[in-house]
Scaffold this motif. Sequence first.
Motif, short mmCIF file in Angstrom:
data_model
loop_
_atom_site.label_atom_id
_atom_site.label_comp_id
_atom_site.label_asym_id
_atom_site.label_seq_id
_atom_site.Cartn_x
_atom_site.Cartn_y
_atom_site.Cartn_z
N THR A 39 -5.38 11.75 -5.01
CA THR A 39 -5.20 10.96 -6.34
C THR A 39 -3.88 11.20 -7.12
OG1 THR A 39 -7.63 10.54 -6.60
CG2 THR A 39 -6.05 9.73 -8.54
N ALA A 40 -3.65 12.41 -7.19
CA ALA A 40 -2.37 12.74 -8.01
C ALA A 40 -0.97 12.36 -7.13
CB ALA A 40 -2.53 14.49 -8.16
N ASP A 41 -1.19 12.39 -5.89
CA ASP A 41 0.07 12.16 -4.85
C ASP A 41 0.08 10.71 -4.93
OD1 ASP A 41 0.71 15.02 -4.45
OD2 ASP A 41 -1.01 15.09 -3.10
N VAL A 42 -0.49 9.75 -5.40
CA VAL A 42 -0.24 8.24 -5.16
C VAL A 42 -0.27 7.95 -6.72
CG1 VAL A 42 -0.80 8.02 -2.97
CG2 VAL A 42 -2.69 8.09 -4.64
N ALA A 43 -0.21 8.78 -7.90
CA ALA A 43 -0.27 8.31 -9.17
C ALA A 43 0.93 7.39 -9.60
CB ALA A 43 -0.21 9.43 -10.15
N ASP A 44 2.08 7.60 -8.85
CA ASP A 44 3.23 6.92 -9.04
C ASP A 44 3.19 5.87 -7.91
OD1 ASP A 44 6.33 6.79 -9.56
OD2 ASP A 44 6.25 6.65 -7.42
N ASP A 45 3.83 4.49 -8.54
CA ASP A 45 3.56 3.42 -8.01
C ASP A 45 4.33 3.45 -6.52
OD1 ASP A 45 1.42 2.27 -9.54
OD2 ASP A 45 2.87 1.04 -10.66
N GLY A 46 5.39 3.76 -6.74
CA GLY A 46 6.29 3.95 -5.36
C GLY A 46 5.56 4.80 -4.63
N ALA A 47 4.92 5.87 -4.77
CA ALA A 47 4.29 6.75 -3.77
C ALA A 47 3.34 5.96 -3.03
CB ALA A 47 3.81 7.93 -4.46
N LEU A 48 2.51 5.23 -3.98
CA LEU A 48 1.22 4.44 -3.34
C LEU A 48 1.74 3.33 -2.44
CD1 LEU A 48 -1.84 4.01 -3.22
CD2 LEU A 48 -1.45 2.55 -5.15
N ALA A 49 2.95 2.56 -2.99
CA ALA A 49 3.40 1.49 -2.30
C ALA A 49 4.02 2.08 -0.75
CB ALA A 49 4.57 0.94 -2.80
N GLU A 50 4.48 3.18 -0.61
CA GLU A 50 4.81 3.47 0.65
C GLU A 50 3.53 3.79 1.54
OE1 GLU A 50 7.45 7.16 0.62
OE2 GLU A 50 8.38 6.22 -1.01
N TRP A 51 2.35 4.45 1.20
CA TRP A 51 1.41 4.44 1.96
C TRP A 51 0.68 3.25 2.35
CZ3 TRP A 51 0.81 8.71 4.48
CH2 TRP A 51 1.42 9.73 4.23
N VAL A 52 0.63 2.41 1.11
CA VAL A 52 0.26 1.02 1.48
C VAL A 52 0.89 0.33 2.52
CG1 VAL A 52 -0.30 -1.24 0.59
CG2 VAL A 52 -1.03 0.68 -0.75
N GLU A 53 2.14 0.43 2.43
CA GLU A 53 2.96 -0.36 3.60
C GLU A 53 2.77 0.27 4.91
OE1 GLU A 53 5.03 -2.88 5.49
OE2 GLU A 53 4.54 -3.31 3.36
N ARG A 54 2.81 1.64 4.87
CA ARG A 54 2.66 2.28 6.04
C ARG A 54 1.37 1.79 6.99
NH1 ARG A 54 5.21 6.48 8.27
NH2 ARG A 54 6.07 6.98 6.16
N GLY A 55 0.35 2.07 6.04
CA GLY A 55 -1.02 1.73 6.65
C GLY A 55 -1.35 0.21 7.08
N SER A 56 -0.73 -0.59 6.34
CA SER A 56 -0.94 -2.07 6.53
C SER A 56 -0.06 -2.46 7.61
CB SER A 56 -0.70 -3.16 5.32
OG SER A 56 0.72 -2.71 4.84
N ALA A 57 1.17 -1.84 7.83
CA ALA A 57 2.11 -1.97 9.03
C ALA A 57 1.52 -1.74 10.45
CB ALA A 57 3.48 -1.48 8.74
N TYR A 58 0.82 -0.69 10.13
CA TYR A 58 0.12 -0.01 11.39
C TYR A 58 -1.13 -0.94 11.65
CZ TYR A 58 -2.00 2.72 14.92
OH TYR A 58 -2.45 3.27 16.21
N ALA A 59 -1.77 -1.12 10.76
CA ALA A 59 -3.04 -1.91 10.95
C ALA A 59 -2.80 -3.37 11.53
CB ALA A 59 -4.08 -2.25 9.75
N ALA A 60 -1.61 -3.88 11.06
CA ALA A 60 -1.05 -5.40 11.67
C ALA A 60 -0.58 -5.14 12.84
CB ALA A 60 -0.10 -5.73 10.69
N SER A 61 -0.15 -3.98 13.50
CA SER A 61 0.38 -3.95 14.73
C SER A 61 -0.76 -3.75 15.98
CB SER A 61 1.16 -2.67 15.01
OG SER A 61 0.43 -1.37 14.95
N LEU A 62 -2.30 -3.41 15.31
CA LEU A 62 -3.25 -3.43 16.43
C LEU A 62 -3.49 -4.67 16.74
CD1 LEU A 62 -4.97 -0.46 14.63
CD2 LEU A 62 -3.38 -0.37 16.71
N PRO A 63 -4.37 -5.03 17.94
CA PRO A 63 -4.92 -6.21 18.08
C PRO A 63 -5.95 -6.54 17.00
CG PRO A 63 -4.89 -4.88 20.02
CD PRO A 63 -4.68 -3.93 18.88
N ALA A 64 -5.96 -7.97 16.68
CA ALA A 64 -6.86 -8.39 15.65
C ALA A 64 -8.37 -8.14 16.35
CB ALA A 64 -6.84 -9.67 15.28
N LYS A 65 -9.28 -7.91 15.42
CA LYS A 65 -10.71 -7.87 15.90
C LYS A 65 -11.56 -8.83 15.27
CE LYS A 65 -11.21 -2.77 15.49
NZ LYS A 65 -11.94 -1.65 14.93
#
Length: 110
Positions: A84-110
């Motif tokens: 939690t402390a490592d995503v307290a900053d909105d910019g840090a959270l945004a990087e992880w959100v973007e990374r996770g959503s971009a990878y999930a979007a690259s996978l075949p839809a279920k």
Amino acid sequence: MAYDEELADRIRALLGDRPGLTEKKMFGGLAFLVGGNMAIAASGQGGILVRVDPDESEALVTSGPAEPMEMRGRSMAGWLRVDTADVADDGALAEWVERGSAYAASLPAK
């Protein structure tokens, strides 16, 4: 421990209205899925779980605050935990959100 609803709201706001976005309670937290693939979750153990390219897992762990997610004592390549402390900053959270959503979007839809 229940997931952090404020953190879930912050993730939801960052994801916006992406196509194919759904929410699902899992792993004791609230997961956000893109095309049926988990992208990121507000974890029931605190912090976030992020799905990333398994080939990038080790580099992300050694270069930042992420740790491998463990399930039943085994590290899971492609799944990272960030406190939690490592995503307290909105910019840090945004990087992880973007990374996770971009990878999930690259996978075949279920």
